[in-house]
Design an enzyme around this catalytic site. Structure first.
Site, PDB file in Angstrom:
ATOM      1  N   THR A 703       0.843  -1.193   0.000  1.00 54.47           N
ATOM      2  CA  THR A 703       0.000   0.000   0.000  1.00 54.47           C
ATOM      3  C   THR A 703       0.878   1.243   0.000  1.00 54.47           C
ATOM      4  O   THR A 703       2.067   1.186   0.318  1.00 54.47           O
ATOM      5  CB  THR A 703      -0.901   0.065   1.238  1.00 54.47           C
ATOM      6  N   ASP A 704       0.272   2.362  -0.328  1.00 58.03           N
ATOM      7  CA  ASP A 704       0.875   3.630   0.028  1.00 58.03           C
ATOM      8  C   ASP A 704       0.734   3.775   1.546  1.00 58.03           C
ATOM      9  O   ASP A 704      -0.006   3.038   2.191  1.00 58.03           O
ATOM     10  CB  ASP A 704       0.183   4.778  -0.716  1.00 58.03           C
ATOM     11  N   TRP A 705       1.448   4.735   2.116  1.00 57.33           N
ATOM     12  CA  TRP A 705       1.555   4.802   3.577  1.00 57.33           C
ATOM     13  C   TRP A 705       0.211   5.163   4.213  1.00 57.33           C
ATOM     14  O   TRP A 705      -0.357   6.200   3.936  1.00 57.33           O
ATOM     15  CB  TRP A 705       2.645   5.804   3.945  1.00 57.33           C
TER      16      TRP A 705
END
Length: 931
Positions: A703-705
């Protein structure tokens, strides 16, 4: 194989910037500036060169970045007007550079100095040429805006352009921006030269001076169309929503739209760019070869008086057929070597007809969910931009089903999409048709294909190295992991995890003791497309931005540059760079366009593949992102992209497919946003059906953060890891501590309730471990040092920021120091050093009390602390942590004097107190150790 040589790295980056500078206008040979010319430089951006955009992709700590005026002076080829420069410097003392207040709060541009007629007139009398520099930035969490001082010129800039163009006969305007801006002013003020120099990283200012003075020729061609007005872009009415953006323009993005429906709305076409010489194309032909490929031939000749390079661009006009097609689509390009005046270079280019196929998402061709090459005449154009490309010939192809797939990721929200209507004088009218909607529920597909797990076998003594040595297969190795192990391995840790390279974005894989005991190494990832971000203050090489590299139209040059990036990653023990960013430039206002390449999927994909293949030579890689449709930053965590399956596959997913198949991508980051009803990180059809199933991808997905996932019909949640794993997004990035489930995700709950199966966790663990098997992380864990690693350890490092200001403090009789927190700089990039003197040797505790002052809840706010040259740790808060927090670090005081350094990687923190106090004396420590 290269070696890590900072000088060669810099020289190559400098040449890359020159090759990406796009000269849009050069009347009367305004450029290059004549040797020895006296030059007046206007615009306050001459003093603050924007090396990159903002956010995670721009937070590379680097040394001094020369500005353009400084570089012109250093060139020795022109004389910069010192009197005018002094006027600016005096004004800037009262109007200093404004860095903004924290994450995503940087201003788009810096206040421009008002110019008096007397100042301009005096400069015109004293100089023979003027250079005007305009600067812009935008970035993560902050789109540009169609307002003055962002996409539109500020009034003070227009006043400056008017005054300078009226007073000087020779004017060159230089645009230092991450993306395209409004350009209507060129027609009004008619400067001699206009050039986009983009954001060129640490070597950008020097490279711009090279081009202005003629040391290098501008080699760039536009990777985007510049339209007359922001409202002319096809996505203009569907950009900027808080909740949902429709994509009714469908496949007609950028030049595909303008060349089909609105050629009169274009100021500068896709692929356009001038150089300091002229070229002629000849001997052009196209044919269908006996090998089944389409072959094109062309000869490029330099007809001017200076050396230079030209870009050959091949466009196809497919038959309209039943699907409808853009009037032009880029299908090949190549760049010449540097040609001397009178020199020629011939090209013989080819590609397979299947590359011209379109995706039928409705079944109108009789082949639903298939890549179809409709029968008919395919016409080819060769030129130096999409508008000037001339017809070379055509080939007739029979209808062919290139690849039969299955429906995936189709929209659930009804909308109408654009298609060509009746043509008139070569321009199509606009017609619309309903976009085909989803007919297959992805959960039904998942349930049909689910393999039930046989359960944990217990520890059999297998290590991941045994898989590497072919002593055991991956399935048997992973069967040893308990459910708790599996829940832990899908959690990445960060930011600034002490388990990997200091200051980097995240750690993954062996993030717990149990996972490490199974021989699973801890992998390291670091932002981002502009170079290695290390929030502890360690310096890295700041790379040119993505748009600039796309404008080079030179994948070979970009590949050569990224070999050095690969070496730098390997040297810093970073296994994957979080880049390249390969989303499509759907709209000029997207804040992260500087990270991305182009409005064209072929150009984007080839650039991405070139970077990946270069880094792979040294065992490291890049994480391509953001998968998919990250077309705006405003409300990026929640704004849904509603898009047809055809547009998704032909435009927005196509660069990722090229990167997977031609670039051997092995790490992908999903986007924050939902696509057709499902957040990307939990979109089964996107990640499992298309990515792994149809493309054959075998790498890992993160995922993105702090991204969200959802079950269909529900809102996205950062804790819904069960839905994430079910979709085959393997890693949630990031948590402070995996073992304790610090973010309280629902992994264990999902396993218990059966909403996700253990086999799906095994699958994600396998993807992660397969990535680690190919990374240097496994060699590090096994204690294997290669010749490359030894050479890199001996290679010179980049400066690490020890030039910070120094203050001296001394412990009192109570062996305690209360630091004056007002001395500690907390603006982005601030370094503060203290020379510390202690009376008693022993173990000390350094305690920081701090909080966020940032208004953005997901801002990343790191403050790193060093003792001498060693990182003690990084206190990283998010923007949401606005109550006082405590961070503690152990300081070993075994000598009477040492240094402490504080490095703020981002603005947005407040310090209440910093104390250093003795915990145990040296004698007490020795007694505990039995000495």
């Amino acid at each position: 194989m290269k070696t890590f040589e900072p000088g060669a790295y810099s020289a190559l980056a400098r040449r890359t910037v020159a090759e990406g500078c796009v000269l849009l206008r050069n009347e009367g040979q305004a450029l290059p500036l004549p040797e020895g010319a006296k030059v007046a430089v206007f615009g306050r951006s001459q003093f603050n060169y924007y090396k990159s955009g903002t956010g995670s992709g721009g937070l590379v700590n680097t040394g001094h970045v020369p500005n353009i005026t400084e570089a012109l002076e250093a060139s020795g080829r022109v004389t910069v007007d010192g009197e005018l420069k002094s006027v600016y410097e005096s004004w800037i003392e009262d109007h200093p550079f404004d860095p903004g207040q924290g994450w995503a709060n940087e201003p788009w541009y810096q206040e421009e100095m008002p110019l008096s007629l007397e100042t301009v007139s005096a400069a015109a009398r004293a100089n023979e040429a003027a250079v005007v520099i305009l600067g812009r930035t935008a970035g993560e969490d902050k789109d540009s805006s169609a307002v003055e001082g962002s996409y539109l010129p500020a009034k003070a800039e227009l006043d400056m352009l008017k005054a300078v163009c009226e007073s000087f006969r020779r004017v060159a305007v230089v645009i230092n921006s991450g993306g395209i801006l409004d350009m209507k002013w060129v027609e009004e003020y008619r400067p001699g030269a206009v050039m986009y120099v983009w954001q060129g990283g640490q070597e950008g200012g020097l490279a711009v001076a090279d081009v202005l003075t003629g040391i290098q020729s501008p080699g760039g061609r536009l990777s985007d169309t510049i339209a007359r007005d922001i409202s002319d872009y096809p996505a203009a009415g569907n950009f900027g929503s808080e909740s949902r953006n429709l994509y009714p323009e469908d496949v007609y993005v950028g030049y595909r739209y303008f060349e089909t429906f609105a050629p009169d709305k274009v100021l500068y076409p896709f692929g356009f760019g001038l150089t300091y010489t002229t070229f002629e194309l000849s001997n052009q032909s196209v044919s269908l070869g006996d090998d089944g490929n389409i072959w094109l031939s062309v000869t490029v000749g330099n007809t001017g008086s200076r050396p230079g390079r030209e870009v050959v661009q091949v466009y196809c006009e497919a038959p309209q057929g039943k699907l409808g097609q853009p009037a032009r689509s880029l299908c090949h390009f190549a760049k010449t070597r540097e040609l001397a005046p009178g020199e020629q270079q011939g090209f013989s280019l080819f590609f397979t007809p299947s590359a011209l196929a379109s995706y039928d998402d409705s079944g109108v061709t009789g082949h639903k969910s298939a890549w179809v090459l409709e029968g008919g005449e395919y016409t080819f154009y060769i030129g130096t931009d999409v508008r000037s490309a001339e017809k070379v010939g055509s080939v007739t192809l029979e209808e062919t089903v290139v690849e039969q797939l299955e429906e995936a990721c189709a929209p659930v929200t009804p909308f109408d999409r654009l298609r060509p209507g009746a043509p008139q004088d070569g321009i199509y009218s606009k017609a619309y048709e309903p976009a085909p909607l989803r007919t297959v529920n992805p959960m039904d597909r998942r349930n049909e294909k689910l393999i039930k797990s046989e359960g944990c076998t217990g520890d059999k003594g297998y290590k991941l190295s045994d898989v590497a040595d072919s002593k055991v297969n991956m399935e048997d190795f992973l069967a040893q992991l308990t459910d708790d192990d599996l829940c832990c391995i899908v959690r990445g840790e960060g930011m600034c995890s002490p388990k990997v390279t200091p200051g980097t974005a995240g750690a993954f894989g062996g993030v717990t003791k149990r996972l490490l005991d199974f021989g699973i190494p801890t992998g390291c990832c670091a932002d981002g497309p502009s170079g290695i971000r290390m929030d502890c203050g360690t310096h890295a090489f700041a790379m040119p931005n993505g748009t600039l590299m796309a404008c080079t139209f030179d994948p070979e040059l970009v590949s050569e540059l990224y070999e050095y990036e690969g070496l730098e990653l390997r040297k810093n023990k970073v296994d994957t760079l979080l880049g390249p960013g390969i989303n499509i430039h759907r709209h000029p206002l997207n804040g992260r366009n500087f990270e991305y390449f182009s409005e064209d999927p072929l150009l984007t994909g080839r650039m991405a593949a070139s970077q990946l293949n270069a880094m792979h030579k040294y065992g490291v890689t890049g994480t391509i992102k953001h998968f998919a449709c990250n077309s705006q930053e405003f409300h990026r965590h929640d704004v849904e992209a509603v898009i047809s399956e055809r547009a998704l596959r032909e435009i927005y997913l196509r660069p990722f497919e090229i990167a997977v198949k031609a670039g051997a991508a092995r790490s992908i980051m999903t986007s924050y946003n939902p696509v057709n009803g499902l957040w990307s990180a939990s979109n089964y059809d996107l990640l499992t059906t298309i990515l792994h199933g149809q493309w054959g991808y075998t790498g890992m997905v993160m995922t993105d953060w702090w991204a969200k996932s959802n079950d269909e019909g529900q809102e996205g949640e950062r804790t819904n890891t069960a839905a994430m794993v079910r979709a085959q997004n393997d890693l949630f990035m990031v948590v402070p501590d995996s073992a304790s489930n610090a973010m309280h995700d629902n992994s264990a709950e999902g396993l218990e309730k059966g909403t996700v199966d253990r086999w799906e966790y095994i699958r994600s663990a396998g993807n992660i471990c397969n990535f680690l098997l190919q990374s240097p992380a496994l060699q590090r864990l096994r204690g294997i040092e290669t010749e490359l690693d030894r050479a890199l350890s001996e290679a010179p490092s980049l400066d690490d920021g020890d030039s910070a200001e120094m203050f001296y403090v001394e412990a009192g009789g109570d062996n305690r120091i209360d630091f004056d927190v007002s001395l500690i700089g907390l603006e982005k990039g601030d370094n503060t050093r203290f020379g510390v003197s202690i009376k008693e040797q022993g173990l000390y505790k350094l305690t920081l009390t701090l909080r966020s002052t940032d208004s953005n809840d997901v801002s990343q706010l790191p403050l790193s602390v060093f003792q001498d040259r060693n990182l003690l740790g990084t206190a990283t808060l998010t923007g949401a942590q606005r109550d006082w927090e405590t961070a503690e670090f152990n300081v070993m005081g075994f000598s009477g004097n040492f240094y402490l350094r504080f490095f703020a990687a981002q603005t947005g923190l407040e310090l209440k107190s910093v104390t250093l106090e003795l915990v145990k004396t040296l004698q007490e420590l020795q007694k505990e150790m039995g000495q």
